[in-house]
Design an enzyme around this catalytic site. Structure first.
Site, PDB file in Angstrom:
ATOM      1  N   LYS A  73       0.867  -1.178   0.000  1.00 51.96           N
ATOM      2  CA  LYS A  73       0.000   0.000   0.000  1.00 51.96           C
ATOM      3  C   LYS A  73       0.905   1.229   0.000  1.00 51.96           C
ATOM      4  O   LYS A  73       1.956   1.237   0.678  1.00 51.96           O
ATOM      5  CB  LYS A  73      -0.882  -0.029   1.255  1.00 51.96           C
ATOM      6  N   SER A 148      -9.726   1.955   3.018  1.00 54.68           N
ATOM      7  CA  SER A 148      -8.819   2.720   2.180  1.00 54.68           C
ATOM      8  C   SER A 148      -7.797   1.881   1.433  1.00 54.68           C
ATOM      9  O   SER A 148      -7.185   2.365   0.480  1.00 54.68           O
ATOM     10  CB  SER A 148      -8.079   3.738   3.039  1.00 54.68           C
ATOM     11  N   SER A 172     -10.031  -0.442   7.177  1.00 51.30           N
ATOM     12  CA  SER A 172      -9.424  -0.239   5.858  1.00 51.30           C
ATOM     13  C   SER A 172      -8.746  -1.448   5.239  1.00 51.30           C
ATOM     14  O   SER A 172      -8.370  -1.407   4.073  1.00 51.30           O
ATOM     15  CB  SER A 172      -8.416   0.917   5.914  1.00 51.30           C
TER      16      SER A 172
END
Lengths: 482, 478
Positions: A73, A148, A172
């Site tokens: 990420k 997210s 997330s």
């Protein structure tokens, strides 16, 4: 294929890490123009890492995951690579150091294909809040992948990497895992170092993984977990071997079903899928106990005070002075601050900074921040009492399946409600997983499993047994796995 | 109208650690800009603070030294504000639960009486960087070397009633932090910074509005700044005006305080506990060990010097003003055995020579053992005071021990009466006319003229003759 299968193939010499890496790079080139799951792809660097991995494999110096191509990420600092956190603010930021998670993965010989898209500064539940544009759900590109960690979820689901790292502040990892049909693991707060992970809400942020199976999640967590001198909030607790107990019997396991997680607001079809999964557990020998987490309804309002308060302070460093975006021709200091931040931060980030600034202000601190901290303790206490009766807690990960891009973007509160079942787990600092169960109308559904502090091994065991029994985790979006 | 001055001080003592409070970067002063700032000090995305355990030890030492032994929990909090030399947009400090709570120190007033001044609290925090406005033509440079340097902010009660009291308190804190080895006390380099909150009121009345004075880098300026500020406030109030609560900078060149650029509104720092740092829980054994390791504190040492060495209050205070000086003095006494003589030399010739050469006591070229050895030779009559000065000068220039100097330069005092008498005779024979004049002069003139003959004899003996004997013999023979 799962990480476990790929690792076996590498070890057997069926293919090299370089071949595997090229395979994923080709898939990224083929599919990611639509999915938009990567912000940065680094083919040369990945192939170099792959060749190193192949040498290690050949010399017999390889670890269990050496040579496996993954993605990080874009919230984890990677030395020499752009680390944007999904924000225009950090569009030109090249980290001069590696996050602890990144260096542990590097040492274990994993290959990094690139950095995945995400909601700006990890604030969002749909991945629509990225400076780099929304990510599309591989199951249906009209849908959001969740957020997210939406880029990581979409990339793993579409087979653009074998597994990916994510972070989870209010859901997330678990929410996008649920929406993309993946296994998502958010460890206990402090289990994985936060050093080098761009901070959103420090007391809630935790790194974890998105994978195809609990077995893969166990292998990945094995590499990431552990005390880190650079993170005072990381836990100085021994890291168990997460693979040994995976197949253990669930005979006598007590599963708590919070009545608050099965009430109003939960989609009926999702409830059905969840019940079906829970029945599976019963046939695996588990017993079900109805429990109550009475402060569940307070989790979202509490979270939306605590997280913005911390974020308002954490994001103050993005001021246009030392790194990141700086506005053109500032007139003076005030102008430099105002325009740099106005121009480079997105609306959701600004909203949370404003909420947080307000909550911490003189005269409001007691009514908001302090009150939220008190409720946070009550929520933890709910879980403490529950775990006195049961081993794990189960329920839906999300109240609905993946929604359409644009559907909730204009209504922040509705968007916030999509994390209703996941947020309390962060407030309490507990480990949580989402694993795929029977889909609804072709859309993935996630079962959330919450464990007691540092009981990741138990969560993984529970998840693995269900996956062995049902194979739900092997369903993939057809377009990408033909 | 009569006014009473009320002063409270906020002192920032830079803690003498090798590395910063939350990172491993070095704290040395004077390095090239931004060469001592690591990723943590720069506030890069993703970095986290890790508390330097040494600062906790230092905080505990200070607490113990002011009668406020720390215990239990203290918490780091974020003080949020934007400033270019504040990399994270917040300063990590302590707010609700500081490491050191209420304590006090005793100061000696000008009239010799003592007064207790309360210390409200002392807390640990990180320093900010520096903004550099010169050399950048319309731009501001940022040097983050100082960012993250550990500070102990020591806040006093508004207990002081004059600039002199404020100086005495600041000196006392300065003395304590240096004694217990937590701060080098260098005011020029900013290691010890004093801000003064000054207000005036009718005697015993309600507290007046205060001004905070900053940019004070010596005790002398502290006194001047407060005195200027008190006069300014008296003028305002007596003219029917009112004092504005504000921060004022002291300008040493003009000897005045000036308002800083006024802020549109009061800052709201939005303090909250730093979620990146755990609360500090002090273990009782840890605290006990730190307290046990404390050196003798200045007040205790002063009293001991008074009683054990029979020094008057003033000398005892002077000799214990710094730990290094007190250590030096005690070492000299240990060798020479004569506390009074040691005090005279340490406060006299030694202090004079240090002052002349701009040296600190720790850099003195004459070691305590050397000075002590020389004093022994005074006590046993080998050296006269005058010869001792020569030996001292020689040792100052690196000539070795007193005995070595005495031996190599033949500086032993001539106490042999016959040898001195021979020299006296020679001088008288060589100066017949002066002898004649002496004999004709009255007593008053004779006293003056005697000096001439003494001088001649001392010259002939290269100063080694015992001056008392010379005087006696000259009087007899003349």
């Amino acid at each position: 294929m799962t990480v476990a299968e790929l690792a076996a193939g590498l070890r057997a010499g069926s293919y090299s890490s370089e071949e595997l890496t090229r395979h994923y790079l080709d898939r990224i080139a083929r599919f990611d123009a639509v999915l938009n799951s990567f912000i940065t792809v680094v083919p040369e660097r990945a192939l170099e890492q792959a060749r190193n991995a192949d040498r290690r494999l050949k010399r017999g110096e390889a670890g269990p995951l050496t040579g496996i191509p993954i993605a990080h990420k874009d919230i984890f600092c990677t030395r020499g690579l752009k680390t944007s956190c999904g924000s225009r603010m950090l569009d030109d930021f090249v980290a001069p150091y590696d996050a602890t998670v990144v260096s542990k993965m590097d040492q274990a010989g994993l290959v990094v294909l690139g950095k995945t898209n995400m909601d700006e500064f990890a604030m969002g539940s749909s991945n629509e809040n990225s400076w780099y544009g929304p990510v599309r759900n591989p199951w249906d590109t009209a849908l959001v992948p969740g957020g997210s960690s939406g880029g990581s979820a979409a990339a793993v689901a579409a087979g653009l990497c074998a597994a990916a790292t994510g972070t989870d502040t209010g859901g997330s990892i678990r929410q996008p895992a649920a929406l993309c049909g993946l296994t998502g693991l958010k460890p206990t707060y402090g289990r994985v170092s936060r050093y080098g992970m761009v901070a959103f809400a420090s007391s809630l942020d935790q790194a974890g993984v998105l994978t195809h199976s609990a077995e893969d999640a166990a292998a990945m967590l094995q590499v990431m977990a552990g005390f880190d001198l650079r993170d005072s909030t990381s836990a100085d607790e021994p890291v168990p071997d997460y693979s040994v107990g995976l197949a253990g019997s669930l005979e006598g396991l007590k599963i708590g079903l919070p009545k608050e997680y099965f009430g109003e607001g939960l989609d009926g079809a999702i409830a059905h899928s969840i019940r079906q999964a829970i029945d599976e557990f019963r046939s695996l020998g588990a017993t079900l106990v109805e429990i109550s987490l009475p402060n569940t309804a307070l989790a979202i309002p509490t979270y939306y005070v605590v997280a913005p308060a911390e974020c308002s302070s954490n994001l103050a460093r993005y001021d246009g002075v030392r790194f990141g975006y700086r506005c053109e021709a500032p007139q003076d200091l005030e102008d430099l601050y105002q325009r740099s931040r106005s121009e480079a931060l997105g609306s959701e980030v600004k909203r949370r900074i404003l909420i947080g600034t307000y909550a911490l202000s003189a005269g409001y601190y007691d009514a908001y921040y302090l009150k939220a901290q008190q409720i946070r303790r009550l929520i933890s206490e709910d879980f403490r009492q529950a775990f006195a009766q049961v081993d794990v807690i189960m329920g839906p990960t999300t109240p609905s399946t993946a929604f359409a891009i644009g559907e909730k973007a204009k209504d922040p509160v509705t968007m916030y409600l999509s994390d209703i079942y996941t947020i309390a787990v962060n407030l309490a600092g507990l480990p949580g997983m989402s694993i795929p169960v029977a889909p609804v109308s072709g859309r993935p559904v996630g079962l959330q499993i919450v464990g007691n502090y540092f009981r990741e091994a138990q969560l993984l065991n529970v998840a693995h047994r269900l996956q062995q029994a049902t194979g739900w985790h092997l369903k993939h979006p057809g377009d990408y796995w033909a | 109208m009569q006014w009473e001055t009320v002063i409270g001080l906020e002192i920032h003592a830079q803690l003498a650690t090798k590395s910063k409070i939350f990172s491993g970067a070095p704290t040395a002063y004077g390095a090239a800009p931004n060469t001592q700032a690591c990723a943590v000090d720069l506030g890069l995305p993703g970095v986290l603070p890790v508390l330097n355990a040494e600062v906790v030890v230092m905080g505990v030492r200070f607490g113990a030294a002011i009668g406020a032994i720390p215990q239990g929990r203290s918490v780091f909090a974020r003080k949020n504000y934007f400033y270019p030399d504040l990399p994270k947009g917040y300063q990590i400090s302590q707010y609700e639960l500081p490491i050191v709570g209420k304590g006090s120190v005793e100061i000696v007033l000008d009239d010799g009486t003592t007064k207790r001044v309360g210390v409200t609290r002392a807390h640990l925090e990180e320093d900010a960087g520096k903004s550099l406005h010169e050399d950048f033509h319309g731009l501001t440079g940022i040097d983050l070397n100082r960012a993250g340097t550990p500070l102990l902010e020591i806040v006093s009660e508004p207990d002081m009633r004059s600039a002199r009291e404020a100086v005495a308190y600041a000196r006392k804190i300065h003395q304590i932090v240096r004694y217990i080895g937590i701060c080098d006390g260098n005011m020029q380099e900013g290691s010890f910074r004093v801000d003064a909150n000054v207000s005036i009121r009718p005697p015993g009345g309600e507290l007046g509005t205060r001004a905070e004075l900053k940019n004070i880098n010596s005790f002398r300026f502290l006194e001047r700044a407060i005195n200027f500020e008190v006069e300014r406030q008296v003028d305002i109030l007596e003219a029917g005006g009112s004092v504005v609560q504000e921060t004022r900078l002291y300008d040493a060149d003009r000897d005045e305080t000036r308002a800083m650029r006024s802020k549109e509104e009061a800052n709201d720092y939005r303090y909250f506990p730093d979620p990146d740092l755990l609360p500090v829980e002090l273990d009782a054994k840890f605290v006990a060990d730190v307290v046990a390791g404390l050196p003798e504190l200045p007040d205790d040492r002063r009293q001991r010097f008074s009683s054990v060495f029979s020094l008057n209050a003033e000398d005892a205070a002077l000799l214990t003003s710094s730990r290094e000086l007190a250590d030096y003095y005690e070492a000299v006494v240990g060798v020479s055995g004569d506390a009074r003589l040691a005090a005279n030399w340490v406060m006299g010739d030694l202090a004079g020579a240090l002052n002349r050469d701009g040296l600190e006591i720790t850099d003195a070229p004459v070691a305590p053992a050397q000075l002590g050895g020389m004093l022994k030779r005074i006590s046993d009559g080998t050296l006269s005071g005058k010869l001792a000065k020569q030996v001292f000068d020689a040792m100052w220039s690196g000539a070795g021990s007193a005995d070595e100097v005495i031996l190599s330069r033949g500086l032993t005092q001539i106490t042999d009466i016959d040898a001195i008498a021979r020299q006296v005779d020679e001088v008288l024979a060589a100066n017949q006319s002066q002898v004649a004049a002496f004999r004709e002069a009255d007593d008053k003139k004779r006293a003056k003229m005697l000096g001439f003959f003494v001088g001649q004899v001392m010259k002939a003996t290269a100063g080694k003759a015992d001056p008392k004997q010379v005087n006696r013999l000259l009087r007899e023979k003349l």
